[in-house]
Design an enzyme around this catalytic site. Sequence first.
Site, PDB file in Angstrom:
ATOM      1  N   TYR A   1      -4.014  -1.980 -10.233  1.00 29.16           N
ATOM      2  CA  TYR A   1      -3.977  -1.975  -8.769  1.00 29.16           C
ATOM      3  C   TYR A   1      -3.090  -3.106  -8.225  1.00 29.16           C
ATOM      4  O   TYR A   1      -2.222  -2.884  -7.371  1.00 29.16           O
ATOM      5  CB  TYR A   1      -5.406  -2.078  -8.203  1.00 29.16           C
ATOM      6  CG  TYR A   1      -5.403  -2.161  -6.698  1.00 29.16           C
ATOM      7  CD1 TYR A   1      -5.191  -1.021  -5.926  1.00 29.16           C
ATOM      8  CD2 TYR A   1      -5.538  -3.383  -6.051  1.00 29.16           C
ATOM      9  CE1 TYR A   1      -5.129  -1.098  -4.543  1.00 29.16           C
ATOM     10  CE2 TYR A   1      -5.475  -3.474  -4.669  1.00 29.16           C
ATOM     11  CZ  TYR A   1      -5.275  -2.330  -3.916  1.00 29.16           C
ATOM     12  OH  TYR A   1      -5.201  -2.411  -2.551  1.00 29.16           O
TER      13      TYR A   1
ATOM     14  N   VAL B   1       1.314  -3.727   3.815  1.00 26.01           N
ATOM     15  CA  VAL B   1       1.336  -5.017   4.502  1.00 26.01           C
ATOM     16  C   VAL B   1       2.580  -5.844   4.159  1.00 26.01           C
ATOM     17  O   VAL B   1       2.780  -6.915   4.721  1.00 26.01           O
ATOM     18  CB  VAL B   1       0.044  -5.848   4.261  1.00 26.01           C
ATOM     19  CG1 VAL B   1      -1.165  -5.153   4.863  1.00 26.01           C
ATOM     20  CG2 VAL B   1      -0.147  -6.165   2.790  1.00 26.01           C
TER      21      VAL B   1
ATOM     22  N   SER C   1       0.795  -1.240   0.000  1.00 27.88           N
ATOM     23  CA  SER C   1       0.000   0.000   0.000  1.00 27.88           C
ATOM     24  C   SER C   1       0.821   1.281   0.000  1.00 27.88           C
ATOM     25  O   SER C   1       0.252   2.359  -0.171  1.00 27.88           O
ATOM     26  CB  SER C   1      -0.952   0.021   1.192  1.00 27.88           C
ATOM     27  OG  SER C   1      -2.090  -0.707   0.854  1.00 27.88           O
TER      28      SER C   1
HETATM   29  N1  GLU Z   1      -2.438  -5.430  -2.061  1.00 26.17           N
HETATM   30  C1  GLU Z   1      -2.966  -5.331  -0.754  1.00 26.17           C
HETATM   31  C2  GLU Z   1      -4.464  -5.456  -0.770  1.00 26.17           C
HETATM   32  O1  GLU Z   1      -5.081  -4.939  -1.632  1.00 26.17           O
HETATM   33  C3  GLU Z   1      -2.569  -4.007  -0.180  1.00 26.17           C
HETATM   34  C4  GLU Z   1      -2.722  -4.039   1.263  1.00 26.17           C
HETATM   35  C5  GLU Z   1      -1.909  -3.038   1.983  1.00 26.17           C
HETATM   36  O2  GLU Z   1      -0.678  -3.007   1.916  1.00 26.17           O
HETATM   37  O3  GLU Z   1      -2.573  -2.261   2.655  1.00 26.17           O
HETATM   38  O4  GLU Z   1      -5.040  -6.098   0.067  1.00 26.17           O
END
Ligand code: GLU
Length: 306
Positions: free
Chosen positions: A190, A260, A65
């Site tokens: 995304y 995350v 994120s």
């Molecule tokens: N790719 C992760 C998701 O969409 C990002 C989560 C994050 O780092 O907040 O769940």
Amino acid sequence: MPANFKKIVQEIPAHVSHLFDKGRVADYIPALACIPADKFGFSLLTATGDRFETGDCQERFSIQSISKVFTLSLAMGYAKEELWSRVGREPSGSKFNSLVQLEYEKGKPRNPFINAGSIVVCDVLVSHLKNPRQALLDYMRVLSGSFDIDFDEVVAKSEAETGFINKALANFLKGNGNLENDVEEVLDLYFHQCSIAISCHELASASLHLANHGNSNTLKESVLTPSQVKRVNSLMLTCGLYDAVGEFAFRVGLPAKSGVGGGIIGILPGEYSVAVWSPGLDPSGNSLAGGAALEYLTTITSKSVF
Ligand code: GLU
């Protein structure tokens, strides 16, 4: 007296290493579950170009994120004010992938750093760019000064195969008229933005413009205007740490964004950008040792935005 960053940064690992095995490595994205919890990297870059770093600061990890800061910065150049009719600017106070909140608020995400908000930002990029994936990569490469930064296709595929909630969010946005493009195309961007593999050293460089009135140390022209920098930093301060943004401001006192993958970037405007990586997460999804390292930094230097 100026802070002795060299000494402070060398001391940090000893102050936070007891936390490495106390956090939990993100396992809801299968490709991230196997990252060793004892990795630790830290890189601080001052606005005057001095660098202080330690540990696994050159090792690349999954940006996750934190990428939302960079897609937002890129999209701000295209969407201008109308972006804010599609995405809000308030902390969410809910989980970063909450469907309930999105439904309650009729398809307008609370802010650009929760998943739904970042999916709308991706939609803006898909609308304006011929090859948004490549444009994002180029942006990251130029800002970081590392021209071999790339997507981790294993992580992107892992998310595309298991990201059912993100798919639900994107479909809900589309159903509410807040996505112009094809759901799959937007999600492809995304999932790829989240998969970028990058090191603390590179992240500190890529973020420097946020500490330096919009100027990076890799580009002649400004990356963002001072007003855009103010906006990105204020969103990081109020929305950058999932549902623990108040606690983080209380303890650390810097605009910051976590992911995350265990990374966090922090900005002390006018002074430095900093990036830290430790994969074990606290229950809010923020790097446990990473947060402690930044708290140590701002406490020992007696400098934060407050
Ligand atoms: N790719 C992760 C998701 O969409 C990002 C989560 C994050 O780092 O907040 O769940």
